[in-house]
Design an enzyme around this catalytic site. Structure first.
Site, PDB file in Angstrom:
ATOM      1  N   ASP A 153       0.822  -1.214   0.000  1.00  0.00           N
ATOM      2  CA  ASP A 153       0.000   0.000   0.000  1.00  0.00           C
ATOM      3  C   ASP A 153       0.860   1.270   0.000  1.00  0.00           C
ATOM      4  O   ASP A 153       2.097   1.197   0.004  1.00  0.00           O
ATOM      5  CB  ASP A 153      -0.931  -0.056   1.228  1.00  0.00           C
ATOM      6  CG  ASP A 153      -2.302   0.533   0.944  1.00  0.00           C
ATOM      7  OD1 ASP A 153      -2.415   1.341   0.007  1.00  0.00           O
ATOM      8  OD2 ASP A 153      -3.252   0.192   1.671  1.00  0.00           O
ATOM      9  N   ASP A 251      -9.892   3.650  -3.496  1.00  0.00           N
ATOM     10  CA  ASP A 251     -10.594   2.466  -2.978  1.00  0.00           C
ATOM     11  C   ASP A 251     -11.995   2.314  -3.553  1.00  0.00           C
ATOM     12  O   ASP A 251     -12.732   3.281  -3.684  1.00  0.00           O
ATOM     13  CB  ASP A 251     -10.716   2.575  -1.451  1.00  0.00           C
ATOM     14  CG  ASP A 251      -9.387   2.346  -0.777  1.00  0.00           C
ATOM     15  OD1 ASP A 251      -8.365   2.295  -1.482  1.00  0.00           O
ATOM     16  OD2 ASP A 251      -9.374   2.214   0.457  1.00  0.00           O
TER      17      ASP A 251
HETATM   18  C1  GAL Z   1      -6.115   1.346   1.299  1.00  0.00           C
HETATM   19  C2  GAL Z   1      -6.173   0.312   0.208  1.00  0.00           C
HETATM   20  C3  GAL Z   1      -7.301  -0.629   0.544  1.00  0.00           C
HETATM   21  C4  GAL Z   1      -7.028  -1.282   1.888  1.00  0.00           C
HETATM   22  C5  GAL Z   1      -6.801  -0.214   2.958  1.00  0.00           C
HETATM   23  C6  GAL Z   1      -6.329  -0.823   4.275  1.00  0.00           C
HETATM   24  O1  GAL Z   1      -5.101   2.245   1.037  1.00  0.00           O
HETATM   25  O2  GAL Z   1      -6.361   0.927  -1.035  1.00  0.00           O
HETATM   26  O3  GAL Z   1      -7.456  -1.588  -0.478  1.00  0.00           O
HETATM   27  O4  GAL Z   1      -5.894  -2.110   1.778  1.00  0.00           O
HETATM   28  O5  GAL Z   1      -5.851   0.732   2.554  1.00  0.00           O
HETATM   29  O6  GAL Z   1      -6.087   0.135   5.243  1.00  0.00           O
END
Ligand code: GAL
Length: 453
Positions: A153, A251
């Site tokens: 991430d 997301d």
């Molecule tokens: C976001 C990511 C999501 C999930 C989330 C967890 O940045 O795009 O898919 O992993 O963090 O905190």
């Protein structure tokens, strides 16, 4: 806003130096599996993953190719973070009483692979240990535990690692790629646009993702590398040189259109895909985020469209719904053989592309009515997808002269990809009524059963 063609041409340039895994197959095709985030967020523990593993097998999903069980954020010890002596990330032993290696061993016994989550910053998005500066040790630790897949991430990037220029697709106000149109993002001042022809492999984002990619390659295990950089720093241009897939946008959220807090419905993501689909091929896949099929208030038709289009885009197919008690109609969508076969085709690596917009003139950037008519070639024929973005049932016409690989002179057999049934022999066009937010999905072959192209 219609795009200038020169801009589109620039946006669609494929990259050409894909990373081939040393085992000769990992990451060649889009990943398939299950991930905890969309439905469980931080409420995870070992039982969740072992139950999913067993259900992937008993529901027949493993046999269809869904072979990854992926842990997302919140798996490590939020307070202690790392071992004082070894520096290794500490699992949360309340959630994983016997550690992550034990979970991996159990998942492997089922013939499945275990994925984990990390972050190219100081902390993950949920505030757990990040891996920036610890890449080698973390890659080695994950390899020791038997990890097969890393989602990496992009939260909490320290200032000294900030890019000089911004390419944050989510912030575009009117369409790509005019960075002077972007909002500041995160309350920052309006970003400086990148100079024309800027090489994004000189960005710090590239460095952060490459350092971890190299650390994974240096470990003694093949680990599939899913780069969750939300489309930043033009990762679509270089992500296949550093890893196996790259997130294209922010997301996902289980709504049809619009946005909820910082997460996006299906149509805004598809709108981005209508312009940026061209970086996927064997060994590297644009990731339009994990599936929300079966989640939230998505109707059955919306879940069908979501699955068909994500499969068509050759996005990784990572299920995000609980499997215990899964509704038969949702399982049926996720188990669609024709769509999975397109996504996983061993001969054709390119995804489906839009050949016509529909509601809007071609090349219109619109987060409610993106491109509706898509087609792609596979080893089993030409596949056409016609999405209905309107609120009422529509008659959709597939005019064969418009579809790449087909023509108006030839008679074709049309199969419905949802039922697998032969619809008959057609010349010039095929028509069908498509419910609101549903997608017509067909496979077309010549009368002798061979591929049309
Ligand atoms: C976001 C990511 C999501 C999930 C989330 C967890 O940045 O795009 O898919 O992993 O963090 O905190």
């Amino acid at each position: 806003m219609p795009l200038r063609l020169s801009i589109l041409g620039l946006a669609l340039l494929p990259s050409s130096f894909a990373l081939v895994s040393r085992d000769g197959h990992t990451g060649r095709l889009p990943a398939m599996g299950w991930n905890s985030w969309n439905e469980y967020e931080c409420a995870i523990n070992e039982t969740v993953f072992l139950t999913v593993g067993e259900l992937l097998v008993s529901l027949g999903l493993k046999d269809l190719g869904y072979n990854h069980v992926n842990i997302d954020d919140c798996w490590s010890d939020k307070v202690k973070k790392r071992d004082n002596v070894t520096g290794k990330i500490l699992p949360d032993y309340t959630k994983f009483p016997q550690g992550i290696k034990h979970t991996a061993d159990e998942i492997h016994k089922l013939g499945l692979k275990l994925g984990i989550y990390g972050d190219a910053g100081s902390l993950t998005c949920g505030g757990f240990a990040g891996s920036l500066g610890h890449e080698e040790l973390d890659a080695k630790t994950w390899a020791e535990w038997g990890i097969d897949y890393l989602k990496y991430d992009n939260c909490n990037v320290p200032d000294e690692w900030d890019d000089d220029y911004r390419w944050w697709p989510e912030n575009w106000l009117g369409g790509p790629p005019a960075e002077d149109q972007t909002a500041g993002g995160d309350g920052e001042a309006k970003p400086v646009p990148a100079p024309a022809g800027y090489d994004w492999t000189t960005s710090k984002s590239f460095d952060r993702y490459k350092i971890m990619g190299d650390a994974l390659l240096a470990s003694n295990r093949t680990i599939e590398y899913s780069q969750c950089a939300w489309g930043h720093a033009r990762i679509d241009e270089w992500g296949d040189s550093t890893g196996h897939s790259w997130r294209m946008w922010g997301d996902i959220y289980p709504i049809w259109s619009g946005k909820f807090q910082w997460s996006w419905g299906l149509m805004p993501i598809l709108n981005h895909a209508s312009f940026f689909y061209n970086s996927s091929n064997f060994w590297g896949h644009a990731d339009f985020d994990m599936l929300e099929v079966g989640n939230g208030n998505l109707t059955l038709e919306e879940s069908r469209s979501h699955f068909a289009l994500w499969a068509a885009l050759k996005s990784p197919l990572i299920i995000g719904t609980p499997l215990d008690g899964i509704k038969p109609e949702i399982l049926k969508i996720l188990s669609n053989k024709d769509l999975i076969a397109f996504n996983q085709d061993p001969v054709v690596g390119e995804p489906a592309k839009p050949y016509k917009w529909g509601v809007n003139p071609n090349f219109t950037w619109n987060q409610t009515h993106p491109a509706e008519y898509w087609s792609g070639k596979s080893s089993k024929g030409v596949h056409v997808f016609a999405l209905n973005t309107l609120d009422t049932t529509q008659k959709k016409t597939i005019d064969f002269s418009e579809v790449p690989g087909l023509d108006a002179r030839t008679k074709y057999i049309v199969y419905d990809s949802w039922t697998g049934k032969k619809q008959g022999v057609f010349k010039k066009k095929y028509e069908a009524r498509v419910k609101s937010h549903d997608t017509l999905a067909i496979r077309i072959v010549k009368e002798d059963g061979s591929r049309p192209y």
